[in-house]
Design a protein around this motif. Structure first.
Motif, mmCIF file in Angstrom:
data_model
loop_
_atom_site.group_PDB
_atom_site.id
_atom_site.type_symbol
_atom_site.label_atom_id
_atom_site.label_comp_id
_atom_site.label_asym_id
_atom_site.label_seq_id
_atom_site.Cartn_x
_atom_site.Cartn_y
_atom_site.Cartn_z
ATOM 1 N N ASP A 1 -2.890 -6.876 -6.981
ATOM 2 C CA ASP A 1 -4.138 -6.381 -8.340
ATOM 3 C C ASP A 1 -4.671 -4.776 -7.745
ATOM 4 O O ASP A 1 -4.893 -4.452 -8.748
ATOM 5 C CB ASP A 1 -4.816 -7.225 -8.270
ATOM 6 C CG ASP A 1 -4.411 -9.291 -8.617
ATOM 7 O OD1 ASP A 1 -3.310 -8.769 -9.257
ATOM 8 O OD2 ASP A 1 -5.012 -10.218 -8.587
ATOM 9 N N ARG A 2 -4.965 -4.378 -6.729
ATOM 10 C CA ARG A 2 -5.490 -3.451 -6.574
ATOM 11 C C ARG A 2 -4.200 -2.503 -6.404
ATOM 12 O O ARG A 2 -5.165 -1.233 -7.501
ATOM 13 C CB ARG A 2 -5.930 -3.718 -4.970
ATOM 14 C CG ARG A 2 -7.457 -3.877 -5.113
ATOM 15 C CD ARG A 2 -8.087 -3.603 -3.151
ATOM 16 N NE ARG A 2 -7.149 -3.929 -2.351
ATOM 17 C CZ ARG A 2 -6.926 -5.325 -2.029
ATOM 18 N NH1 ARG A 2 -7.594 -6.094 -1.815
ATOM 19 N NH2 ARG A 2 -5.911 -5.264 -0.914
ATOM 20 N N SER A 3 -3.219 -2.642 -6.062
ATOM 21 C CA SER A 3 -2.139 -1.380 -6.586
ATOM 22 C C SER A 3 -1.783 -1.227 -7.909
ATOM 23 O O SER A 3 -2.409 -0.735 -9.043
ATOM 24 C CB SER A 3 -1.572 -2.180 -6.061
ATOM 25 O OG SER A 3 0.460 -1.328 -5.959
ATOM 26 N N ASP B 1 0.848 -1.036 -0.223
ATOM 27 C CA ASP B 1 0.061 -0.239 0.005
ATOM 28 C C ASP B 1 0.954 1.135 0.346
ATOM 29 O O ASP B 1 0.684 2.662 -0.885
ATOM 30 C CB ASP B 1 -1.018 0.143 1.283
ATOM 31 C CG ASP B 1 -2.387 -1.162 1.559
ATOM 32 O OD1 ASP B 1 -1.875 -1.497 -0.015
ATOM 33 O OD2 ASP B 1 -2.472 -1.482 2.011
ATOM 34 N N ALA C 1 -4.622 0.128 -9.851
ATOM 35 C CA ALA C 1 -4.402 2.154 -9.623
ATOM 36 C C ALA C 1 -3.652 2.734 -9.925
ATOM 37 O O ALA C 1 -3.935 3.660 -10.665
ATOM 38 C CB ALA C 1 -3.953 1.857 -7.391
ATOM 39 N N SER D 1 -3.837 -8.075 -3.118
ATOM 40 C CA SER D 1 -3.252 -6.334 -2.843
ATOM 41 C C SER D 1 -2.898 -6.254 -4.108
ATOM 42 O O SER D 1 -2.570 -4.563 -4.419
ATOM 43 C CB SER D 1 -2.748 -6.628 -1.953
ATOM 44 O OG SER D 1 -1.839 -5.509 -1.731
#
Ligand code: SF4
Length: 462
Positions: A379-381, A335, A384, A377
């Motif tokens: 994949d989300r990064s 993150d 984005a 996590s």
């Protein structure tokens, strides 16, 4: 000889192996071997193996089971099929491969590729041959250069090995044992290879090595040159528009190399910088020789030098002793950094490495569950990062036709795949593309204007 013999090479693992496979084909070309994409009609099959991934050796043995049946068919048809195993599994397993898989004629490690024609002759004469020595001579000196026609057929992006091996001894990794101590190639040899590639139309060079930013090859002045100095020199060569290097260790990102990202427009704003874990306790157990804070500091300095730098990384989950709070530290690092992508693996013990003997191994179900959360996590990064590209215009180097008629595919400066409706005549060229849509693993865009190649775009002139 009755016509060309067919060579089928299957590469497992990293870019180093893809590069090595090509150099094997180049070394065998003068001996009458031509590459085929189909294993069934080959006269020589080489499996170029990788030991990094989980159950690597077992995958090779199961592949060899299929190849044994091909060999029996070839024998029944009166053909001779020679089977070779190369790469890191060959280096680690040696003669054991021939014992377990008698269909194999030849086993050779990464330091022996240039001796391939002799080894083949030995296998043909004596039935079997094994070569997993670490010779003192420089294998790079003996590898054949591909012809200009072969380079053109392989496209506008090329790999150039600049160093091999590693002295870091991370406790999970076999590279220091299978590839040996770090060796850097002399600058003059690298420049000659880049010149040869540029003359055949290559536009993007990726300098590769297991610990590439530890590069310290001998320069023309007799002094060791750093990776920063090597990049600066190659950036002055005409024809080469883009430079990348991989894979880097955080400890070897020195100030000069960080400054190269600011000062050399040809160095692309993407860096693959493995971290493996976000927990200091795990990093110490892995013998990574850097802390989370050291890594964050390197990233901050890189971003100060090049604000739009995209970072990708490697992660291992379930290293011996990893607790839930260690794992939470890894998630929070993802993150905090905001990666453009990452590779992630469950820890799996490699025989002969210190990690394999550690007592506090993590249960398989725990590793699987953590990997699942880690990948979500990442994949989300990545999503984005890709979303931030929407509406932006940047230069894409087109490499090949797309899946649909009228579509071509290239790479963004950040190494993303970009699909564009555009004429095939643009393949091999760069053009500005505006990003209009995103999918999980690629971007879609439209040409911003016709391609231009002004001399000014080539960076500092030679
Ligand atoms: S730095 Fe990379 S290649 Fe070297 S031992 Fe560690 S993981 Fe392996």
């Amino acid at each position: 000889m009755n016509g060309p013999r067919k060579l089928y090479v299957k590469s497992f693992g990293c870019q180093m192996n893809v590069y090595d496979s090509r150099r094997m084909a180049d070394t065998l070309a003068p001996r009458g071997y031509v590459e085929t994409a189909v294993a069934d009609n080959a006269d020589l099959i080489i499996l170029n193996t990788c030991h990094i991934r989980e159950k690597a050796a077992e995958k090779v043995y199961s592949e060899l089971g299929r190849i044994r049946r091909m060999k029996e068919t070839a024998q029944a048809e009166g053909r001779r099929l020679v089977v070779a195993v190369a790469g890191c599994v060959a280096q680690a397993e040696g003669k054991e491969i021939i014992r377990r898989a008698p269909a194999v004629d030849l086993v050779f490690g990464p330091q022996s590729y240039h001796r391939l024609p002799d080894l083949l002759a030995r296998a043909e004469r004596d039935g079997k041959a094994v070569d997993t020595e670490f010779p003192v001579d420089d294998k790079f000196d003996h590898l054949a250069a591909p012809s200009q026609a072969v380079i053109r057929a392989r496209g506008v992006c090329a790999f150039v090995t600049v160093q091999e091996g590693c002295d870091k001894f991370c406790t999970f990794c076999v590279v220091p044992y299978t590839r040996g101590a770090e060796i850097s190639r002399p600058v003059s040899k690298i420049l000659a290879e880049v010149e040869h590639l540029a003359a055949a139309g290559v536009r993007e060079i990726s300098l590769i090595g297991q610990n590439v930013n530890a590069y310290h090859g001998e320069g023309p002045d007799g002094q060791p040159w750093s990776m920063a100095r090597l990049l600066e020199r190659i950036a002055r060569m005409n024809g080469i528009d883009r430079l990348r290097y991989t894979t880097s260790h955080p400890r070897d990102m020195d100030d000069d190399l960080i400054a190269a990202h600011r000062d050399l427009p040809k160095v692309m704003p993407h860096l693959h910088l493995p971290v493996q874990s976000g927990s200091d306790r795990v990093l110490a157990a892995m013998n990574r020789r850097h802390t989370r804070a050291d890594y964050l500091d390197v990233v901050a300095r890189l971003r100060a030098a090049r604000g739009d730098l995209a970072l990708t990384s490697d992660f291992i989950v379930g290293f011996p002793g990893e607790t839930e709070s260690d794992f939470a530290a890894t998630l929070s690092l993802i993150d905090e950094i905001g990666y453009a992508g990452a590779f992630s693996f469950k820890y799996s013990a490699r025989p002969g490495t210190p990690g394999a003997d550690m007592e506090n191994q993590v249960a398989e179900e725990v590793k699987s569950e953590r990997l699942h959360r880690l990948q979500a996590s990442i994949d989300r990064s990545q999503a984005a990062f890709n979303r931030r590209c929407l509406g932006r215009t940047f230069e894409v180097l087109f490499e090949r036709p797309g899946r649909h008629d009228g579509q071509i595919v290239g790479r963004s400066p950040y190494l993303q795949l970009v699909q564009v409706e555009a004429p095939a005549s643009l393949i091999g060229e760069t053009a500005d593309v505006t990003i209009t849509d995103i999918a999980r693993n690629s971007l879609f865009g439209t040409l911003a204007h016709a391609p231009v190649r002004e001399p000014a775009q080539l960076g500092a002139g030679a």
